[in-house]
Design a protein around this motif. Structure first.
Motif, PDB file in Angstrom:
ATOM      1  N   ALA A  60       0.833  -1.205   0.000  1.00  0.00           N
ATOM      2  CA  ALA A  60       0.000   0.000   0.000  1.00  0.00           C
ATOM      3  C   ALA A  60       0.869   1.257   0.000  1.00  0.00           C
ATOM      4  CB  ALA A  60      -0.938  -0.008   1.204  1.00  0.00           C
ATOM      5  N   ASP A  61       1.932   1.255   0.806  1.00  0.00           N
ATOM      6  CA  ASP A  61       2.845   2.408   0.844  1.00  0.00           C
ATOM      7  C   ASP A  61       3.521   2.617  -0.512  1.00  0.00           C
ATOM      8  OD1 ASP A  61       2.193   2.685   3.501  1.00  0.00           O
ATOM      9  OD2 ASP A  61       4.119   1.952   4.261  1.00  0.00           O
ATOM     10  N   LEU A  62       3.968   1.535  -1.127  1.00  0.00           N
ATOM     11  CA  LEU A  62       4.630   1.630  -2.427  1.00  0.00           C
ATOM     12  C   LEU A  62       3.648   2.089  -3.504  1.00  0.00           C
ATOM     13  CD1 LEU A  62       7.308   1.290  -3.879  1.00  0.00           C
ATOM     14  CD2 LEU A  62       6.730  -1.096  -4.275  1.00  0.00           C
ATOM     15  N   ASN A  63       2.423   1.584  -3.470  1.00  0.00           N
ATOM     16  CA  ASN A  63       1.413   2.013  -4.437  1.00  0.00           C
ATOM     17  C   ASN A  63       1.104   3.497  -4.281  1.00  0.00           C
ATOM     18  OD1 ASN A  63       1.189  -0.487  -5.643  1.00  0.00           O
ATOM     19  ND2 ASN A  63      -0.610  -1.098  -4.474  1.00  0.00           N
ATOM     20  N   ALA A  64       1.019   3.976  -3.047  1.00  0.00           N
ATOM     21  CA  ALA A  64       0.768   5.399  -2.804  1.00  0.00           C
ATOM     22  C   ALA A  64       1.922   6.237  -3.374  1.00  0.00           C
ATOM     23  CB  ALA A  64       0.581   5.663  -1.316  1.00  0.00           C
ATOM     24  N   PHE A  65       3.158   5.793  -3.137  1.00  0.00           N
ATOM     25  CA  PHE A  65       4.324   6.500  -3.665  1.00  0.00           C
ATOM     26  C   PHE A  65       4.295   6.534  -5.195  1.00  0.00           C
ATOM     27  CE2 PHE A  65       8.591   6.058  -5.505  1.00  0.00           C
ATOM     28  CZ  PHE A  65       9.104   7.310  -5.187  1.00  0.00           C
ATOM     29  N   LEU A  66       4.015   5.393  -5.827  1.00  0.00           N
ATOM     30  CA  LEU A  66       4.002   5.327  -7.283  1.00  0.00           C
ATOM     31  C   LEU A  66       2.868   6.168  -7.874  1.00  0.00           C
ATOM     32  CD1 LEU A  66       4.880   1.583  -7.908  1.00  0.00           C
ATOM     33  CD2 LEU A  66       6.339   3.582  -8.243  1.00  0.00           C
ATOM     34  N   THR A  67       1.727   6.201  -7.213  1.00  0.00           N
ATOM     35  CA  THR A  67       0.629   7.044  -7.674  1.00  0.00           C
ATOM     36  C   THR A  67       1.030   8.507  -7.623  1.00  0.00           C
ATOM     37  OG1 THR A  67      -1.009   5.428  -6.944  1.00  0.00           O
ATOM     38  CG2 THR A  67      -1.786   7.686  -7.257  1.00  0.00           C
ATOM     39  N   GLU A  68       1.695   8.895  -6.555  1.00  0.00           N
ATOM     40  CA  GLU A  68       2.190  10.267  -6.426  1.00  0.00           C
ATOM     41  C   GLU A  68       3.192  10.593  -7.538  1.00  0.00           C
ATOM     42  OE1 GLU A  68       5.114  12.449  -3.312  1.00  0.00           O
ATOM     43  OE2 GLU A  68       3.389  11.423  -2.414  1.00  0.00           O
ATOM     44  N   LYS A  69       4.115   9.663  -7.809  1.00  0.00           N
ATOM     45  CA  LYS A  69       5.107   9.871  -8.871  1.00  0.00           C
ATOM     46  C   LYS A  69       4.424   9.992 -10.240  1.00  0.00           C
ATOM     47  CE  LYS A  69       8.965   9.871  -8.831  1.00  0.00           C
ATOM     48  NZ  LYS A  69       9.837  11.042  -8.883  1.00  0.00           N
ATOM     49  N   MET A  70       3.402   9.177 -10.478  1.00  0.00           N
ATOM     50  CA  MET A  70       2.687   9.243 -11.750  1.00  0.00           C
ATOM     51  C   MET A  70       2.018  10.609 -11.913  1.00  0.00           C
ATOM     52  SD  MET A  70       1.053   5.427 -12.092  1.00  0.00           S
ATOM     53  CE  MET A  70       0.180   5.792 -13.598  1.00  0.00           C
TER      54      MET A  70
END
Length: 101
Positions: A60-70
């Protein structure tokens, strides 16, 4: 105590993004010796349940980070071209894509 760690490296960034969560050892013992009994089945089940929870949290933390980067990349792409192809961005995210002219 152990750590569950995920590292994301982007071709556009010079420093990787790392997420690390503590993961407790099996409660009885981490090694089997003649003086300490091995972990019980219940200890192992509890440990695996904690591991599963930690993995889901890390994901979940990694997905949140990747969504932010996108979203950041979308803003940069919009500033450069005036338009962003969302489907193409999501399909190729994190990959180095060389487009033919």
């Amino acid at each position: 105590m152990f750590n569950l760690t995920a590292t994301y490296t982007s071709p556009e960034s010079s420093s990787p993004h790392t997420i690390s969560l503590p993961l407790p050892a099996v409660s009885s013992t981490t090694t089997t010796t003649t003086t300490t009994p091995p972990p019980t089945t219940d200890d192992r089940i509890t440990h695996l349940a904690k591991l599963q929870t930690s993995i889901k949290s890390l994901q979940a933390d990694l997905n949140a980070f990747l969504t932010e980067k996108m979203e950041e990349d979308k803003v940069v792409g919009l500033a450069k071209t005036g338009k962003v192809d969302d489907a193409k961005e999501e399909e190729n995210y994190g990959e180095e894509v060389v487009e033919a002219d």
